[in-house]
Design an enzyme around this catalytic site. Structure first.
Site, PDB file in Angstrom:
ATOM      1  CD  GLU A 400      -8.624  -0.155   9.211  1.00  0.00           C
ATOM      2  OE1 GLU A 400      -8.585   0.793   8.508  1.00  0.00           O
ATOM      3  OE2 GLU A 400      -7.808  -0.147  10.227  1.00  0.00           O
ATOM      4  CD  GLU A 477      -4.653  -2.385   5.831  1.00  0.00           C
ATOM      5  OE1 GLU A 477      -3.945  -1.608   6.381  1.00  0.00           O
ATOM      6  OE2 GLU A 477      -5.727  -2.517   5.324  1.00  0.00           O
TER       7      GLU A 477
HETATM    8  C1  GAL Z   1      -5.114   0.419   7.516  1.00  0.00           C
HETATM    9  C2  GAL Z   1      -6.372   0.554   6.480  1.00  0.00           C
HETATM   10  C3  GAL Z   1      -5.681   1.036   5.284  1.00  0.00           C
HETATM   11  C4  GAL Z   1      -5.154   2.190   5.433  1.00  0.00           C
HETATM   12  C5  GAL Z   1      -3.624   1.999   6.396  1.00  0.00           C
HETATM   13  C6  GAL Z   1      -2.819   3.171   6.578  1.00  0.00           C
HETATM   14  O1  GAL Z   1      -5.623   0.518   8.948  1.00  0.00           O
HETATM   15  O2  GAL Z   1      -7.024  -0.358   6.688  1.00  0.00           O
HETATM   16  O3  GAL Z   1      -6.867   1.622   4.744  1.00  0.00           O
HETATM   17  O4  GAL Z   1      -5.536   3.393   6.122  1.00  0.00           O
HETATM   18  O5  GAL Z   1      -4.210   1.422   7.770  1.00  0.00           O
HETATM   19  O6  GAL Z   1      -2.405   3.584   5.439  1.00  0.00           O
END
Ligand code: GAL
Length: 970
Positions: A400, A477
Site C-alpha cells: 500500500e 488480502e
Molecule cells: C489492508 C492493509 C493491511 C491492513 C488491512 C486492514 O489495506 O494492507 O495492512 O491494514 O487492510 O486491517
C-alpha cells in the site's frame, strides 16, 4: 538542521548485504540484559557516562518494558507529515552492554550483526562510532574487528523511534521502537556469501544445481547426492526429489572455505510464469494463505523462535499452505522453519507509505527519486538475506504505497539479481512491476469477473492494460478477521476454486495484535492511552486471539480450505485438492451416529489418489431409510496416518458429514385438557406459571424465569459496525431503534387450548415496529411456545428515516437462575457458528459450561451462538434444569451478562457475571460478513425483515444422563 536520522541515507558503515548463513565460525550472542536510558527527545551528545542506567531486555521494545508507551495507528503517521523530518519529540533509547571477548576469539576480525532495530540507530564500540542504520525489519552488519580488545568490551547503541525511515514503515501495526531482534558478534566470515540456484525439471525429474559463493575458492558438498562442486559450476542431477510446500524435501549442503563451514539446505524447485499462471515445478499453485505480522502480546515483534514455530505449526494444522510476511521480512529463522515445515512464502519488503494518502499522495517517497536509494537498500537487504530459502517463491516490493517510479528501480534490480522468483506488488493499478494482478477485499461479483477476465479496465495505457489482463490473480488480502468473523469464507473459496486465473488468496490476518503491558490483565489497543490519533481496535483483526487461541474464524477457515474434499453419500468420493502430494499420508475413518450417539464406525479403504484426482469408495453403511432409527448422520474424517513434524498421527485434516435417510419426525403429542382459567391472578398449565394480566411467564417447572420475550438485537460485531456510514448494518439497525425496543402487551386471551399474548414491539420515536404474538400450549410433558412476528411501519424508510432491511437476530431472550451453568445440546458444534460461518460446525452432542460457551473476543461483541440446535439442556451442577427443543432447529446463546452489557464493554474485564444466565433462543441471526474491511454478509445470509413464525418446546429436565436421549434413540 537535519541529523543522520532524518537524511535519505540508508545507513553508514554498513557491510554489503549478504545471505543469512549458519556458520561454524565462532559467534557470541549479545542478547540479554542491557543498560538502558530513555530520552523523550533525541539527545545531541554521544552516549557517555556510567551513571543513570536502568536495565532492559534485548531483543525487546522499551515501550513494552515500562518506558513511554506503544502507539497504534492504521494508516496515519503519528507525527506531522514533513518528509524526511522527524518531530522534536523523538523518543530515544540509549542501550549499553559490556561483554567479554572469549580468549580464543579469532584475531582476524569481527562483525557486529543486528537482525532488526526499529527505526534508526547509531552504534559505538569501545567509544568509537562505527555506523548508523535504518530499515527496522532488516539486518545490518558492521566491521568491528580492529576495535575489539581482549577481555571487556563495550557496545553502545542509540535508537531513535522516528527517522526518515519511518515514512517507509507505516504498516498498520503498533509502532514499537527498540532493538527487537538478535544482536550477534560474528567472527569475520570467510564464506562471505552464498546463493543457491536449485532448479527442478518436472519433465525429466532431474535437478540443476549452481551455488554462487564468495570467495570463489570455496567448495560445495551435497553428501546425500554425492556432489562436490565449485562456486558457479552448474551440475545436472538425473533424479532428485523436488521441494514443495506439500512435500518440503531438503538436502543438506556444506560450503567450505578457509576452515569455515556454512550449512545450507537446498530445495529443488522451479518457479515460472506459464500461460498466465504462477507455476512451481510445472504445476499452477493455489494459495490457501494468511497474512502474518510478527506478534507476541507481551514481547511485541520480538518473537521467539518457539513462537515462530508455534505459528507455523498452527498454520499447517489449519490447512494453510502459504504465508505473506505482511508487511516486512520476518525474523530470518521464520523462513528456515517455512523451508522445513513446508509453506509457500511471499516475502514482503519493509516498505509501506500508506499515510501519504492524507496529503493525497503528495510527497509519496515511492514516487520521489531522492528516496530510491533508501527503498532499493531495503529491497537488497531483504533479497540478499533471504535468497536461499526454497519456501520464498515471490518477492513483494511493498504494501500500500501507491504508484511510484521507485518500484521500477526495485523491480529491475530484483529481476536482474534473482530471475528465479516472481515479483508482487498490489497497489500500483498498472501492475507494471508485478507478475500478478491483485486486489484486497474484493467483492464476490468482481472476483467472478476477474476469474473470467472480464473485469473493468484498470489503467488507461493500452499496453499495460493488456499485460495486466494476462496476469494471474491473487487476493493479497481478503476475509478481514476482525472480531467475530469473517463471514463468507465458503463463498470466496467457491469462486476462487472455480477459475484457474484465481490462484488463491491470503486472509487478513493471522493474529490479533492485542498487547498485554506489564502488570495489566486486559489487552490494549488504539485509544487506550487517551491518544488523539489512533487506529482503535483495527489491529484486533486476527484468526487467533492474542494468546494464540484459534478463534472460530480460524476453525472455519481450516474447514473451508481443506486440501481433501469428501463428498457423499452416493457416490462417496474423495477429492485430492493438493497440487503435488497423494493422499497416502491419510487414514479415512467413518462413524455413523443416531441422534448424536455412535452406532457404528470403521476405516475406509481408499486407493491411491494423485494430486488433483478423485476416487469413489464404497459406502460402508446402508443408505436406505431405516424407519426404526432416529436422526442418522455419517461422518467421514481424513486424519494423519503417522506423525508429521507439525502434527501427531490422528490429527484431523478434513471431514465431511451427511445425513442418512432416517425416521420421519415424530408427531408431537397433543396437550392435555388443562384449563387455562386464571386463579389468583395466575394461569398455571403445562408446567408454566403465567401472570394472568401481563401474560408473562414467571415460573417454568417451578424455576423463576424472566422472559421469554421477543429479541431482535445483538451486541454489534466489528463487522456489523463496518467502517461506519453505508457499509454498516449496525448504523442501519440503530437508526431503526432496534437497540432500544419497547414491549407492549395488548391482550392476554385463551384461544383453542392456547394462552395467547399479543403485543407490539417498537422503538420510541419511530413509527416502525413488529406485531408479536406468543402462543402457549401444553404439550405432553412440556410447554410449547409459538411466536409470530409481523413487521409494520416504515421498515422501507421514509423521507426522514433510512431503510432497515435486516434484523440482527430473531428470537426470544430469557433469564434463568445463575445456577444453570451447564449446557448440553444436540446440534451444530462444538464451537460458535453463524449463517455465513458454519462449515466447521458438525452435528453432534456437546456439553460445556456457560463460561466455556463464550468466545472471549478482545473487544466484547456478539459471540458464542450455536447453530442448528435440536435440543439443549441448561442445568445446574446436579443436572437439574430445563430442556428446550426446536421445531426443528434454533440458534442458542447463553451468557452471564446481557446483550447490553456486551455491547457496552470495551475490554473483557468490563464484563462481570450477573445474577442470571441469559439465554437467547433464535430462529436465526444475521450473517457476519466482513464489512469491517470488505463486503457485508451476502443477501443469502441476511436475516431479512419479514413475517416469521417459530416454535420452541420447554420441558423439565432432571438430568440423569440418558434421560436426555430422545426415546427413539437405540
Ligand atoms: C489492508 C492493509 C493491511 C491492513 C488491512 C486492514 O489495506 O494492507 O495492512 O491494514 O487492510 O486491517
Amino acid at each position: 538542521m537535519t541529523s543522520y536520522f532524518e537524511d535519505l541515507v540508508p545507513g553508514t558503515g554498513m557491510r554489503t548485504p549478504r545471505a543469512w548463513l549458519r556458520s561454524s565460525r565462532p559467534k557470541l550472542s549479545l542478547n540479554g540484559r542491557w543498560q538502558f536510558k530513555f530520552w523523550p527527545e533525541a539527545p545531541v551528545d554521544p552516549i557517555a557516562g556510567d551513571d543513570g542506567w536502568d536495565e532492559l531486555e534485548v531483543p525487546g521494545h522499551w515501550v513494552l518494558q515500562g518506558y513511554d508507551r506503544p502507539r497504534y495507528t492504521n494508516t496515519a503517521f503519528p507525527f506531522p507529515i514533513d518528509p524526511p523530518r522527524a518531530p522534536d519529540a523523538n523518543p530515544t533509547g540509549d542501550h549499553r552492554r559490556w561483554f567479554d571477548l572469549p580468549d580464543d576469539w579469532p584475531r582476524d576480525g569481527a562483525v557486529l550483526r543486528f537482525e532488526g532495530v526499529d527505526s534508526c540507530f547509531k552504534v559505538w564500540v569501545n567509544g568509537v562510532e562505527i555506523g548508523t542504520a535504518k530499515g527496522s525489519r532488516l539486518p545490518s552488519e558492521f566491521e568491528v574487528g580492529s576495535l575489539l580488545r581482549p577481555g571487556r568490551n563495550l557496545i553502545a547503541v542509540r535508537v531513535h523511534q522516528w527517522s526518515s525511515g519511518s515514512y517507509l514503515e507505516d504498516q498498520d501495526m503498533w509502532w514499537l521502537p527498540g532493538i527487537f531482534r538478535d544482536v550477534t558478534l560474528l567472527a569475520r566470515p570467510l564464506v562471505e556469501d552464498v546463493f543457491v540456484h536449485a532448479d527442478y525439471d518436472h519433465v525429466t525429474g532431474g535437478g540443476t544445481l549452481r551455488v554462487d559463493v564468495d570467495p570463489s575458492y570455496a567448495r560445495i558438498l551435497v553428501p546425500e547426492l554425492g556432489l562436490e562442486l565449485a562456486p558457479g559450476e552448474t551440475v545436472s542431477i538425473p533424479s532428485v526429489e523436488p521441494w514443495s510446500a506439500e512435500i518440503p524435501r531438503l538436502y543438506d549442503a556444506h560450503v567450505e572455505a578457509g576452515g569455515e563451514t556454512v550449512e545450507v539446505r537446498i530445495g529443488f524447485r522451479t518457479v515460472a510464469m506459464v500461460d498466465g499462471l504462477l507455476t512451481v515445478n510445472g504445476r499452477p499453485l493455489f494459495f490457501r494463505g494468511v497474512n502474518r505480522h510478527e506478534h507476541d502480546p507481551r514481547r511485541g515483534r520480538a518473537v521467539s523462535v518457539e513462537t515462530m514455530r508455534q505459528d507455523l505449526v498452527l498454520m499447517k494444522q489449519h490447512n494453510l499452505n502459504a504465508v505473506r510476511t505482511a508487511h516486512y521480512p520476518p525474523h530470518p529463522a521464520f523462513l528456515d522453519l517455512c523451508d522445513e515445515l513446508g509453506l509457500w512464502v511471499i516475502d514482503e519488503c519493509d516498505i509501506e507509505t500508506h499515510g501519504f494518502i492524507y496529503p493525497d499522495w503528495r510527497g509519496n517517497p515511492a514516487d520521489d527519486p531522492d528516496w530510491a536509494p533508501m527503498m532499493l537498500d531495503r529491497m537488497r537487504r531483504m533479497v540478499e538475506r533471504d535468497k536461499n530459502h526454497p519456501s520464498v517463491i515471490i518477492w513483494s516490493l511493498a504494501n500500500e504505497s501507491h504508484r511510484g517510479r521507485n518500484f521500477g528501480v526495485l523491480a529491475e534490480w530484483t529481476r536482474e539479481r534473482d530471475p528465479g522468483r516472481a515479483l508482487f506488488y498490489e497497489r500500483d493499478r498498472s501492475y507494471e512491476f508485478s507478475d500478478f494482478y491483485s486486489l484486497m477485499y474484493t467483492p464476490l461479483d468482481e472476483l467472478e469477473r476477474i476469474g473470467t477476465r472480464t473485469e473493468d479496465v484498470s489503467i488507461d495505457d493500452p499496453a499495460l492494460e493488456a499485460r495486466r489482463r494476462g496476469l494471474p490473480f491473487v487476493l493479497a488480502e481478503y476475509a478481514h478477521a476482525m472480531g467475530n468473523g469473517p463471514g463468507g469464507l465458503t463463498d470466496y473459496q467457491r469462486v476462487m476454486e472455480r477459475y484457474p486465473r484465481l490462484q488463491g488468496g491470503f486472509v487478513w490476518e493471522w493474529i490479533d495484535h492485542g498487547l498485554l503491558l506489564p502488570g495489566a490483565t486486559d489487552y490494549v489497543y488504539g485509544g487506550d492511552f487517551g491518544e488523539r490519533v489512533h487506529g482503535a481496535n483495527f489491529c484486533i483483526d486476527g484468526l487467533m486471539l492474542p494468546d494464540r487461541t484459534p478463534s472460530p474464524g480460524l476453525l472455519e477457515l481450516k474447514k473451508v480450505i481443506e486440501p481433501v474434499r469428501i463428498t457423499g453419500p452416493e457416490p462417496l468420493t474423495i477429492h485430492n485438492l493438493q497440487t503435488f502430494a497423494t493422499l497416502d499420508h491419510l487414514d479415512f475413518l467413518w462413524v455413523e451416529e443416531v441422534d448424536g450417539v455412535e452406532v457404528a464406525a470403521g476405516r475406509l479403504e481408499v486407493p491411491a489418489v494423485e494430486a488433483g484426482a478423485a476416487v469413489e469408495v464404497g459406502m460402508p453403511v446402508q443408505v436406505e431409510a431405516r424407519p426404526d432409527l432416529g436422526e442418522r448422520w455419517m461422518t467421514v474424517r481424513a486424519v494423519l496416518a503417522k506423525d508429521e513434524p507439525w502434527a501427531a498421527a490422528g490429527h484431523e485434516v478434513a471431514w465431511t458429514q451427511f445425513p442418512l435417510p432416517s425416521a420421519p419426525a415424530e408427531e408431537p403429542v397433543k396437550g392435555g385438557d388443562e384449563r387455562l382459567r386464571p386463579v389468583d391472578g395466575k394461569v398455571v398449565f403445562g408446567g408454566g406459571e403465567f401472570d394472568a394480566r401481563s401474560g408473562r411467564l414467571v415460573r417454568l417447572f417451578g424455576v423463576p424465569v424472566k422472559g421469554p420475550r421477543l429479541d431482535l438485537w445483538r451486541a454489534p460485531t466489528d463487522n456489523d459496525n463496518g467502517q461506519g456510514g453505508n457499509n454498516s448494518v449496525a448504523v442501519e439497525w440503530r437508526a431503526a431503534g432496534l437497540d432500544r425496543l419497547e414491549h407492549r402487551v395488548d391482550e392476554v386471551v385463551v384461544e383453542d387450548q392456547e394462552l395467547v399474548v399479543r403485543g407490539r414491539v417498537a422503538p420510541n420515536g419511530l413509527g416502525l415496529g413488529v406485531r408479536v404474538s406468543y402462543r402457549w400450549r401444553a404439550l405432553g410433558d412440556g410447554l410449547q411456545l409459538t411466536v409470530d412476528v409481523v413487521p409494520e411501519g416504515e421498515w422501507e424508510g421514509s423521507a426522514i428515516t433510512p431503510r432497515c432491511g435486516s434484523w440482527p437476530r430473531l428470537g426470544v431472550r430469557m433469564a434463568l437462575p445463575a445456577s444453570f451453568g451447564k449446557v448440553r445440546w444436540f446440534g451444530g458444534g462444538p464451537g460458535e457458528a453463524y449463517a455465513d460461518s458454519r462449515e466447521a460446525a458438525r452435528v453432534g452432542r456437546y456439553e460445556c459450561t456457560v463460561d466455556e460457551f463464550q468466545t472471549p473476543y478482545v473487544v466484547p461483541q456478539e459471540n458464542g451462538s450455536r447453530i442448528d440446535v435440536r435440543w439443549a439442556e441448561l442445568t445446574d451442577a446436579d443436572g437439574n434444569g430445563l430442556r428446550v427443543e426446536g421445531a426443528p432447529y434454533f440458534q442458542l446463546t447463553a451468557r452471564r451478562w446481557t446483550t447490553e452489557d456486551l455491547e457496552r464493554a470495551r475490554h473483557r474485564s468490563d464484563l462481570t457475571p450477573r445474577e442470571h444466565v441469559f439465554v437467547n433462543l433464535d430462529l436465526a441471526q444475521n450473517g457476519l460478513g466482513s464489512a469491517s474491511c470488505g463486503p457485508a454478509a451476502t443477501a443469502q445470509h441476511t436475516l431479512e425483515v419479514a413475517e416469521r413464525t417459530f416454535t420452541l418446546t420447554f420441558r423439565e429436565f432432571g438430568g440423569q444422563g440418558d434421560a436426555a436421549v430422545p426415546s427413539s434413540a437405540p
